[in-house]
Design a protein around this motif. Sequence first.
Motif, mmCIF file in Angstrom:
data_model
loop_
_atom_site.group_PDB
_atom_site.id
_atom_site.type_symbol
_atom_site.label_atom_id
_atom_site.label_comp_id
_atom_site.label_asym_id
_atom_site.label_seq_id
_atom_site.Cartn_x
_atom_site.Cartn_y
_atom_site.Cartn_z
ATOM 1 N N ASP A 105 0.805 -1.217 0.000
ATOM 2 C CA ASP A 105 0.000 0.000 0.000
ATOM 3 C C ASP A 105 0.843 1.275 0.000
ATOM 4 O OD1 ASP A 105 -2.449 -1.369 0.026
ATOM 5 O OD2 ASP A 105 -2.315 -1.679 2.192
ATOM 6 N N CYS A 106 2.145 1.134 -0.187
ATOM 7 C CA CYS A 106 3.048 2.285 -0.220
ATOM 8 C C CYS A 106 4.249 1.930 -1.070
ATOM 9 C CB CYS A 106 3.474 2.642 1.202
ATOM 10 S SG CYS A 106 4.736 3.941 1.294
ATOM 11 N N ALA A 107 4.709 2.891 -1.867
ATOM 12 C CA ALA A 107 5.877 2.651 -2.718
ATOM 13 C C ALA A 107 7.177 2.787 -1.954
ATOM 14 C CB ALA A 107 5.871 3.620 -3.905
ATOM 15 N N GLY A 108 7.125 3.361 -0.739
ATOM 16 C CA GLY A 108 8.331 3.508 0.072
ATOM 17 C C GLY A 108 9.080 4.799 -0.158
ATOM 18 N N LYS A 109 8.453 5.763 -0.821
ATOM 19 C CA LYS A 109 9.114 7.048 -1.056
ATOM 20 C C LYS A 109 9.163 7.866 0.224
ATOM 21 C CE LYS A 109 8.581 11.324 -3.745
ATOM 22 N NZ LYS A 109 7.726 12.059 -4.717
ATOM 23 N N ASN A 110 10.237 8.614 0.413
ATOM 24 C CA ASN A 110 10.368 9.500 1.570
ATOM 25 C C ASN A 110 9.263 10.563 1.513
ATOM 26 O OD1 ASN A 110 11.132 11.192 3.640
ATOM 27 N ND2 ASN A 110 13.232 11.469 2.941
ATOM 28 N N PRO A 111 8.363 10.604 2.511
ATOM 29 C CA PRO A 111 7.238 11.551 2.466
ATOM 30 C C PRO A 111 7.522 12.890 3.133
ATOM 31 C CG PRO A 111 6.925 10.092 4.313
ATOM 32 C CD PRO A 111 8.253 9.708 3.681
ATOM 33 N N ILE A 112 8.771 13.142 3.482
ATOM 34 C CA ILE A 112 9.095 14.282 4.330
ATOM 35 C C ILE A 112 8.608 15.614 3.767
ATOM 36 C CG2 ILE A 112 11.389 14.736 3.379
ATOM 37 C CD1 ILE A 112 10.412 14.763 7.115
ATOM 38 N N ASN A 113 8.549 15.731 2.438
ATOM 39 C CA ASN A 113 8.120 16.992 1.830
ATOM 40 C C ASN A 113 6.607 17.058 1.587
ATOM 41 O OD1 ASN A 113 10.755 18.146 1.661
ATOM 42 N ND2 ASN A 113 11.177 16.806 -0.088
ATOM 43 N N ASP A 114 5.925 15.966 1.796
ATOM 44 C CA ASP A 114 4.471 15.931 1.651
ATOM 45 C C ASP A 114 3.934 14.797 2.508
ATOM 46 O OD1 ASP A 114 1.843 16.113 0.980
ATOM 47 O OD2 ASP A 114 2.107 15.734 -1.166
ATOM 48 N N LEU A 115 3.736 15.084 3.785
ATOM 49 C CA LEU A 115 3.391 14.041 4.740
ATOM 50 C C LEU A 115 2.041 13.399 4.471
ATOM 51 C CD1 LEU A 115 4.758 15.517 8.095
ATOM 52 C CD2 LEU A 115 5.762 13.754 6.636
ATOM 53 N N GLN A 116 1.203 14.051 3.701
ATOM 54 C CA GLN A 116 -0.085 13.432 3.383
ATOM 55 C C GLN A 116 0.081 12.230 2.459
ATOM 56 O OE1 GLN A 116 -3.082 14.082 4.888
ATOM 57 N NE2 GLN A 116 -1.710 15.306 6.170
ATOM 58 N N ASP A 117 1.291 12.041 1.935
ATOM 59 C CA ASP A 117 1.572 10.833 1.152
ATOM 60 C C ASP A 117 1.719 9.610 2.046
ATOM 61 O OD1 ASP A 117 1.476 12.023 -1.296
ATOM 62 O OD2 ASP A 117 3.644 12.162 -1.595
ATOM 63 N N CYS A 118 1.904 9.838 3.346
ATOM 64 C CA CYS A 118 2.087 8.739 4.295
ATOM 65 C C CYS A 118 0.740 8.361 4.894
ATOM 66 C CB CYS A 118 3.065 9.150 5.398
ATOM 67 S SG CYS A 118 3.237 7.916 6.712
ATOM 68 N N PHE A 119 0.323 7.120 4.683
ATOM 69 C CA PHE A 119 -0.955 6.638 5.202
ATOM 70 C C PHE A 119 -1.021 6.758 6.718
ATOM 71 C CE2 PHE A 119 -3.295 3.027 7.056
ATOM 72 C CZ PHE A 119 -4.576 3.307 6.603
ATOM 73 N N LEU A 120 0.062 6.395 7.387
ATOM 74 C CA LEU A 120 0.072 6.429 8.852
ATOM 75 C C LEU A 120 -0.092 7.854 9.371
ATOM 76 C CD1 LEU A 120 2.913 3.843 9.520
ATOM 77 C CD2 LEU A 120 0.452 3.510 9.849
ATOM 78 N N HIS A 121 0.545 8.809 8.718
ATOM 79 C CA HIS A 121 0.395 10.210 9.119
ATOM 80 C C HIS A 121 -1.032 10.676 8.840
ATOM 81 C CE1 HIS A 121 1.860 14.240 10.082
ATOM 82 N NE2 HIS A 121 1.114 14.683 9.074
ATOM 83 N N PHE A 122 -1.588 10.250 7.724
ATOM 84 C CA PHE A 122 -2.941 10.634 7.329
ATOM 85 C C PHE A 122 -3.977 10.195 8.358
ATOM 86 C CE2 PHE A 122 -6.953 9.507 5.218
ATOM 87 C CZ PHE A 122 -7.319 10.742 4.697
#
Length: 322
Positions: A180-197
């Motif tokens: 469910d995630c490509a593993g890209k560093n989400p630091i510049n757009d945290l909404q890309d991280c499911f857990l953060h969302f």
Amino acid sequence: MNSRQKAKDWKIPRHAEFETELRNSSSDWFAEKGFQVHYKMPYCLGSLDNWKNNIILSEVADYIEDFKNESEKNNKPFPLHKYAHHGLSSQAMVFNLIGPLITRKDLHPLLDILKIKGIQETISKAQFEYEDRNVFNEDTGQPTSIDLVLFDKVGIPKIFIESKLVEAEFGGCSVFTKGDCAGKNPINDLQDCFLHFIGRKYWDLIEKYGFTEKIASEKTCILVNYYQFFREILLSIDKDGFFVLLSDERSPVFNYKHGAKVRGLIPLLIEFVPEKYKERVVLITVQEIVDSIRKSGKHDDWINEFEIKYGLKKQQMANTRS
């Protein structure tokens, strides 16, 4: 010389060799006790229901059972691992190694090693399997759990100990492993991280404690493969405490000394920790604690059995021959 032949000249022990050594010692121990084991894995008991047979002292097994039952009465399920009956279980290992120090109210052999490593806290008690859902807002599912926590004299958790035995890694992020995630560093757009969302605060604490600068240039997310490490060290920092990794010195995985070089995951991951917190990361080995327990002279009724169960006697014999 082909690659298979050349591999034999590799000077650093392979993890598989260490695991085989532990499997053999565990199989021998279960056989000597006459315990029923898994039909394909003689180093594992036949059922999780028999996990107490994986514990050397009955007083420790009873203590764990009582603590588990009391926790569940207070609506705080005790996370007994699903492989607690496995001879290579790191949870069972730490029960066997530290459990007698808890039941006999004698933490000094452990505290003596921690003091040598620079931790001078005054400790009043220890607890297995500590968690705090509020730190990362882990409102559902299994929260971040620490194998062993030591509390100061006023009852505040200060030393967070994670134990590793045969593990070949720190636990990774299940969102990635499930696809469910490509593993890209989400630091510049945290909404890309499911857990953060969904509200987990892992990235909030990463930013709060200054890890962002260290990881900003990474292409892949640091939580993909090292989710467990960063959760546990962040929890320790948030509690103004120390993160201690307890591992076996025979394992090449976490912190292995080979000549002048130090290899393993800890030397790699410590580079992501801000300078002000690096001293909060402390490494201790099973062998150091065993030696300290032996020197205390207060636990001669069980420490020899521990060494046999985990193949430390064979290690001593090999060291003597070399």
